[in-house]
Design a protein around this motif. Structure first.
Motif, PDB file in Angstrom:
ATOM      1  N   THR A  54      -2.671  -9.468   5.537  1.00  0.00           N
ATOM      2  CA  THR A  54      -3.603  -8.095   4.948  1.00  0.00           C
ATOM      3  C   THR A  54      -2.803  -7.514   3.485  1.00  0.00           C
ATOM      4  O   THR A  54      -3.039  -6.483   3.690  1.00  0.00           O
ATOM      5  CB  THR A  54      -3.678  -7.193   5.964  1.00  0.00           C
ATOM      6  OG1 THR A  54      -2.312  -7.736   6.405  1.00  0.00           O
ATOM      7  CG2 THR A  54      -5.015  -8.202   7.220  1.00  0.00           C
ATOM      8  N   ASP A  55      -1.167  -7.680   4.289  1.00  0.00           N
ATOM      9  CA  ASP A  55      -0.573  -6.914   3.789  1.00  0.00           C
ATOM     10  C   ASP A  55       0.162  -7.521   2.552  1.00  0.00           C
ATOM     11  O   ASP A  55       0.511  -8.870   1.876  1.00  0.00           O
ATOM     12  CB  ASP A  55       1.407  -6.826   4.697  1.00  0.00           C
ATOM     13  CG  ASP A  55       0.815  -5.874   5.166  1.00  0.00           C
ATOM     14  OD1 ASP A  55       1.096  -4.495   5.150  1.00  0.00           O
ATOM     15  OD2 ASP A  55       1.326  -5.974   6.945  1.00  0.00           O
ATOM     16  N   THR A  56       1.450  -6.613   1.292  1.00  0.00           N
ATOM     17  CA  THR A  56       1.099  -7.416   0.320  1.00  0.00           C
ATOM     18  C   THR A  56       2.793  -7.995   0.149  1.00  0.00           C
ATOM     19  O   THR A  56       3.494  -6.973   0.731  1.00  0.00           O
ATOM     20  CB  THR A  56       1.011  -6.296  -1.068  1.00  0.00           C
ATOM     21  OG1 THR A  56      -0.418  -5.820  -0.979  1.00  0.00           O
ATOM     22  CG2 THR A  56       1.615  -6.627  -2.524  1.00  0.00           C
ATOM     23  N   PHE A  57       3.231  -8.470  -0.140  1.00  0.00           N
ATOM     24  CA  PHE A  57       4.625 -10.176   0.156  1.00  0.00           C
ATOM     25  C   PHE A  57       4.872  -9.634  -1.911  1.00  0.00           C
ATOM     26  O   PHE A  57       4.283 -10.989  -2.142  1.00  0.00           O
ATOM     27  CB  PHE A  57       4.812 -10.505   0.847  1.00  0.00           C
ATOM     28  CG  PHE A  57       4.749 -10.731   2.503  1.00  0.00           C
ATOM     29  CD1 PHE A  57       5.769 -11.360   2.615  1.00  0.00           C
ATOM     30  CD2 PHE A  57       3.893  -9.844   3.200  1.00  0.00           C
ATOM     31  CE1 PHE A  57       5.745 -11.180   4.510  1.00  0.00           C
ATOM     32  CE2 PHE A  57       4.189  -9.748   4.498  1.00  0.00           C
ATOM     33  CZ  PHE A  57       5.159  -9.520   5.204  1.00  0.00           C
ATOM     34  N   GLY A  58       5.634  -9.020  -2.134  1.00  0.00           N
ATOM     35  CA  GLY A  58       6.104  -9.290  -3.207  1.00  0.00           C
ATOM     36  C   GLY A  58       4.638  -9.074  -4.046  1.00  0.00           C
ATOM     37  O   GLY A  58       3.667  -8.244  -4.097  1.00  0.00           O
ATOM     38  N   LEU A  59       4.643  -9.599  -5.554  1.00  0.00           N
ATOM     39  CA  LEU A  59       3.979  -9.604  -6.076  1.00  0.00           C
ATOM     40  C   LEU A  59       3.181 -10.814  -6.789  1.00  0.00           C
ATOM     41  O   LEU A  59       3.518 -11.776  -7.513  1.00  0.00           O
ATOM     42  CB  LEU A  59       4.357  -8.733  -7.786  1.00  0.00           C
ATOM     43  CG  LEU A  59       5.217  -7.380  -7.606  1.00  0.00           C
ATOM     44  CD1 LEU A  59       6.279  -6.981  -9.187  1.00  0.00           C
ATOM     45  CD2 LEU A  59       3.820  -7.068  -7.403  1.00  0.00           C
ATOM     46  N   GLY A  60       1.931 -10.631  -6.155  1.00  0.00           N
ATOM     47  CA  GLY A  60       1.390 -12.479  -6.377  1.00  0.00           C
ATOM     48  C   GLY A  60       0.571 -12.470  -7.419  1.00  0.00           C
ATOM     49  O   GLY A  60      -0.567 -13.193  -8.157  1.00  0.00           O
ATOM     50  N   ASN A 108       0.449  -0.898  -0.009  1.00  0.00           N
ATOM     51  CA  ASN A 108      -0.107  -0.312  -0.150  1.00  0.00           C
ATOM     52  C   ASN A 108       0.851   1.292  -0.171  1.00  0.00           C
ATOM     53  O   ASN A 108       0.418   2.689   0.672  1.00  0.00           O
ATOM     54  CB  ASN A 108      -0.941  -0.010   1.378  1.00  0.00           C
ATOM     55  CG  ASN A 108      -1.854   0.908   0.663  1.00  0.00           C
ATOM     56  OD1 ASN A 108      -2.474   1.214  -0.161  1.00  0.00           O
ATOM     57  ND2 ASN A 108      -3.216   1.762   2.142  1.00  0.00           N
ATOM     58  N   GLY A 109       1.821   1.021  -0.539  1.00  0.00           N
ATOM     59  CA  GLY A 109       2.958   2.521  -1.378  1.00  0.00           C
ATOM     60  C   GLY A 109       3.805   2.594   0.189  1.00  0.00           C
ATOM     61  O   GLY A 109       4.255   3.184   0.428  1.00  0.00           O
ATOM     62  N   LYS A 110       3.261   1.840   1.017  1.00  0.00           N
ATOM     63  CA  LYS A 110       4.273   1.650   2.599  1.00  0.00           C
ATOM     64  C   LYS A 110       5.925   1.327   3.016  1.00  0.00           C
ATOM     65  O   LYS A 110       4.996  -0.505   2.514  1.00  0.00           O
ATOM     66  CB  LYS A 110       3.520   2.521   4.140  1.00  0.00           C
ATOM     67  CG  LYS A 110       2.853   2.911   4.079  1.00  0.00           C
ATOM     68  CD  LYS A 110       2.389   2.784   5.167  1.00  0.00           C
ATOM     69  CE  LYS A 110       1.355   4.243   4.988  1.00  0.00           C
ATOM     70  NZ  LYS A 110       0.327   4.301   7.005  1.00  0.00           N
ATOM     71  N   VAL A 111       7.021   1.530   3.259  1.00  0.00           N
ATOM     72  CA  VAL A 111       7.952  -0.006   2.709  1.00  0.00           C
ATOM     73  C   VAL A 111       7.456  -0.746   4.612  1.00  0.00           C
ATOM     74  O   VAL A 111       6.987  -0.812   5.346  1.00  0.00           O
ATOM     75  CB  VAL A 111       9.558   0.829   3.087  1.00  0.00           C
ATOM     76  CG1 VAL A 111      10.472  -0.385   3.541  1.00  0.00           C
ATOM     77  CG2 VAL A 111      10.051   1.761   2.249  1.00  0.00           C
ATOM     78  N   LEU A 112       7.886  -2.132   3.491  1.00  0.00           N
ATOM     79  CA  LEU A 112       7.455  -3.532   4.862  1.00  0.00           C
ATOM     80  C   LEU A 112       8.509  -2.874   6.010  1.00  0.00           C
ATOM     81  O   LEU A 112       9.735  -3.373   5.792  1.00  0.00           O
ATOM     82  CB  LEU A 112       7.007  -4.694   4.212  1.00  0.00           C
ATOM     83  CG  LEU A 112       5.907  -5.164   3.501  1.00  0.00           C
ATOM     84  CD1 LEU A 112       5.805  -6.597   3.232  1.00  0.00           C
ATOM     85  CD2 LEU A 112       4.658  -4.774   4.459  1.00  0.00           C
ATOM     86  N   ASP A 113       7.965  -3.556   7.650  1.00  0.00           N
ATOM     87  CA  ASP A 113       8.717  -3.599   8.459  1.00  0.00           C
ATOM     88  C   ASP A 113       8.075  -5.159   8.688  1.00  0.00           C
ATOM     89  O   ASP A 113       7.114  -5.367   9.094  1.00  0.00           O
ATOM     90  CB  ASP A 113       8.462  -2.817   9.831  1.00  0.00           C
ATOM     91  CG  ASP A 113       8.354  -3.181  10.382  1.00  0.00           C
ATOM     92  OD1 ASP A 113       9.767  -3.405  10.711  1.00  0.00           O
ATOM     93  OD2 ASP A 113       8.538  -1.853  11.470  1.00  0.00           O
TER      94      ASP A 113
END
Length: 738
Positions: free
Chosen positions: A274-280, A261-266
């Motif tokens: 809920t978060d996007t992990f790479g391009l699935g 969602n535009g934010k760097v993953l922590d």
């Protein structure tokens, strides 16, 4: 007059409505992807830089002109259509007044000359394109054609449309000359020639032709506008936008961090549910990624330079983008549907498309085959060649990230490498206790840092996993250390304090392991607080200097070839060209006698992560030029167009089962030059090229004396004075290899 006004304006309104509807649909599709606020922020922060890029890459056609003939043809066509905007203004003016001229400049002979000059230039351009496409017909050339896999029928349609634009333009202008309403008394040489051809038809026929070809000109221009937004020629509108929002690092730069969602993953807080992990899936791409897909020109330059494609593997960077684009367009109704009910009402074909896995085999209905995904070496040739700045590596590695982190689907042989990185801190699992063993093989002391580095130490020598643990690469490490010691450069190493930089983990897609290793190394480096870091491995060099800043690690890093070339320039390292003989009678000082050297033909292989990724091309070649006896020869694929050794993108730890081995292809290029030595500046390349040479020796295709060495080794050899050989009185001196 009224009729042609109604027809001309009617055609325009209809065409613009169709084109606008398509553009609105494309905009909605693009913004169905993930946000990319960093792209917008970069444009706002660097307006001067972006203006320069637009001037050089869009207006100046810099990348296209790297390929001289097709580049010149495209430039002539591109610049021609910019100038011919004036003729479109004139055509619409002529709908309202036969004697229309652009206010202020509309009767200048120079304007008429320019319009006709660029009309002829466009014709020359499309003739050139026609010849190029006929010579590179994929139906005849197969995979050798860079147009293999492109939509060639659409290309022929567009070439025909461009010809129709110029033909109708010159015909209606020629008719205007014969009816006496042409605004340019002289200068418009091509229009005047066409007018000469039409003159025998008489003024009545020319009056009819004037109206017919004027409306034909407007109809063709409007039809072309519609075709553009429904075809690959959409790049005409999107290329400047895509280039504007592309990453503008020096050279290819680092991989982007993972974002959701535009934010760097922590990773401590991220949730795969809920978060996007790479391009699935296709909607995991950012709007910039979707813009890349729509901007592709299908020119095939990336494909023609890809080492995987050149060696018979299924990866074509162009085809990856086209397959993703076709999937995005086919899935668009599902993505743009306002509700689940609306999705349920969609045709079965659309719902089936929505269910396709992004990465999967043909049997699984995958958009991108796993063999395509894992064939990439991250060499960057595709990004370097792309004239519209598509970021292929970001997309490929984004899909790898999802496969590794979420699907746990990756080549089985890479599992051991990742396990070793996690548990032992190096890809081979040899452990940190062995990282300083090479030091014991030197006859001088190398300080090992424990804590903060001394104030009198100028460089921290980052040895890297291969340089410390791999036997062939250790020779380079010892050569570098010896040269620095000889030059009086104060340096130290971390020894057991080093861990892998994480490059193999990041490039295979395991961002979690990369982050773990990077943070560990950043802590060690921050504690050591070196003034400067010199790295012998381009992968370490790239990771520490370009990717660690994403995690807060900012250091001044140079590659060992840059430092050694600097030391040679400063006279702190002087390759041996003479040796001291005993002083003659009556002399107190020794006399320098020239040392004859064996001419040694050396070809240099550009490591991808040193060359394209960081634009270090000159330093290694300067070192070779300074070594006595070396005759440097270039392979035909070198520098920006260098060919990969096959080890990048974590391919060093994956089996190469499809097609010809990339390192074998590269060695075949080198052997064509009949070199005595193949040099490089990367431990990965040293291993890959060395393995290929060993295979060639075993089959009798390479001389037993052929060797693969780092440029630092060649320089170190030249620092050892050869024994003077007395003159035998022959035609040439006796020789000793330096």
């Amino acid at each position: 007059m009224v009729l042609r006004m109604i027809v001309g304006l009617g055609l325009t309104v209809i065409a613009l409505a169709i084109a606008a509807r398509r553009m609105w649909w494309l905009k909605r599709l693009a913004f169905s992807g993930q946000p990319a606020p960093e792209r917008i922020a970069a444009v706002r922060e660097h307006p001067g830089r972006d203006a320069e890029v637009q001037a050089t890459e869009v207006i100046g056609q810099r990348k296209l002109l790297k390929w001289t003939v097709p580049g010149a043809a495209h430039a002539a066509t591109f610049w021609g259509f910019i100038v011919l905007i004036l003729t479109i203004i004139e055509a619409y003016g002529d709908l309202f007044s036969r004697t229309f001229a652009i206010p202020g400049i509309g009767t200048w002979p120079a304007i008429g000359f320019l319009e006709d000059l660029f009309s002829v230039g466009v014709l020359a351009g499309i003739i050139t394109f026609t010849v190029i496409r006929l010579r590179n017909d994929p139906h005849k050339e197969g995979r050798k054609s860079r147009f293999f896999g492109s939509h060639t029928r659409a290309a022929w349609v567009v070439l025909g449309m461009i010809f129709a634009v110029i033909a109708t333009l010159l015909l209606y202008r020629g008719a205007q000359i014969n009816t006496g309403v042409f605004p340019y008394a002289r200068g418009a040489f091509a229009s005047q020639e066409v007018g000469h051809w039409l003159h025998p038809l008489g003024s009545g026929v020319n009056s009819v032709l004037e109206v017919v070809f004027l409306l034909g000109q407007i109809a063709v221009v409007m039809a072309f506008a519609v075709i553009v937004v429904y075809s690959k020629h959409l790049h005409i509108a999107l290329a400047p936008v895509n280039i504007l929002f592309s990453r503008r690092p020096n050279a290819l730069g680092p991989l982007e961090p993972m974002r959701s969602n535009g934010k760097v993953l922590d990773f401590e807080e991220a949730d795969p549910d809920t978060d996007t992990f790479g391009l699935g899936k296709i909607e995991d791409f950012s709007w910039k990624g979707l813009l890349d897909m729509a901007t592709c020109t299908e020119c095939g330059r990336c494909q023609s330079q890809c080492p995987a494609w050149a060696t018979g593997k299924p990866l074509s960077p162009k085809q990856v983008i086209l397959d993703l684009r076709d999937h995005a367009f086919a899935k668009a109704p599902y993505l743009l549907a306002a509700s689940d009910e609306e999705r349920e009402a969609l045709p079965d074909a659309v719902k089936k498309e929505a269910e396709r896995p992004l990465v999967g085999t043909k049997e699984e209905g995958g958009v991108i085959d796993p063999d395509v995904l894992w064939s990439c070496t991250n060499c960057g040739a595709c990004v370097e060649e792309c004239p519209v700045d598509i970021e292929h590596i970001d997309h490929i590695d984004g899909m790898r990230r999802h496969q590794v982190l979420i699907e746990s689907a990756f080549p089985v042989e890479a599992a051991g490498m990742l396990k070793n990185l996690e548990n032992k801190g190096d890809p081979w699992g040899m452990g940190q206790s062995k990282r300083a063993d090479w030091i014991t093989e030197l006859d001088f002391e190398v300080p090992v840092v424990d804590g903060k580095i001394g104030d009198d130490t100028e460089y921290l020598f980052w040895v890297g996993c291969a340089g410390a643990l791999e036997d062939r690469a250790k020779k380079t490490t010892k050569a570098i250390a010896t040269l620095l010691h000889t030059a009086g450069v104060s340096f130290a190493v971390l020894g057991p304090g080093e861990s892998c930089t994480g490059d193999p983990a990041r490039r295979i897609g395991n961002e979690f392991v990369f982050s773990m290793l990077a943070q560990q190394n950043i802590e060690v480096l921050n504690e050591a607080a070196p003034k400067k870091i010199v790295a012998s491995c381009p992968h370490c060099f790239n990771t520490i200097s370009r990717e660690y800043p994403q995690l807060g690690g900012n250091y001044e890093v140079i590659h060992h070839t840059q430092l050694l070339a600097q030391l040679v320039k400063e006279g702190k390292l002087t390759p041996a060209a003479a040796t001291a003989a005993a002083p003659a009678a009556g002399q107190s000082e020794p006399v320098l006698l020239p040392v004859p050297v064996v001419p040694e033909k050396v070809t240099y292989h550009d490591p991808c992560f040193l060359g394209r990724h960081n634009k270090v091309y000159t330093a290694p070649r300067e070192i070779l030029e300074g070594v006595p006896g070396v005759e440097a020869v270039e392979m035909h694929r070198c520098k920006e167009r260098g060919f990969c050794c096959g080890a990048g993108g974590a391919r060093m730890w994956m089996e190469e089962r499809i097609g010809k081995r990339i390192n074998t292809e590269r060695i075949d290029e080198a052997l064509a030059l009949n070199p005595d030595t193949i040099s490089t500046a990367c431990p990965y390349c040293l291993v890959m090229l060395g393995d290929a040479v060993a295979a060639k020796k075993a089959s009798g295709e390479a001389a037993d004396t052929l060797e693969v060495v780092d440029v630092a080794q060649l320089l170190a050899r030249s620092m050892t004075p050869a024994a003077a050989v007395p003159d035998t009185g022959g035609d040439g001196p006796a020789a000793a290899k330096s």
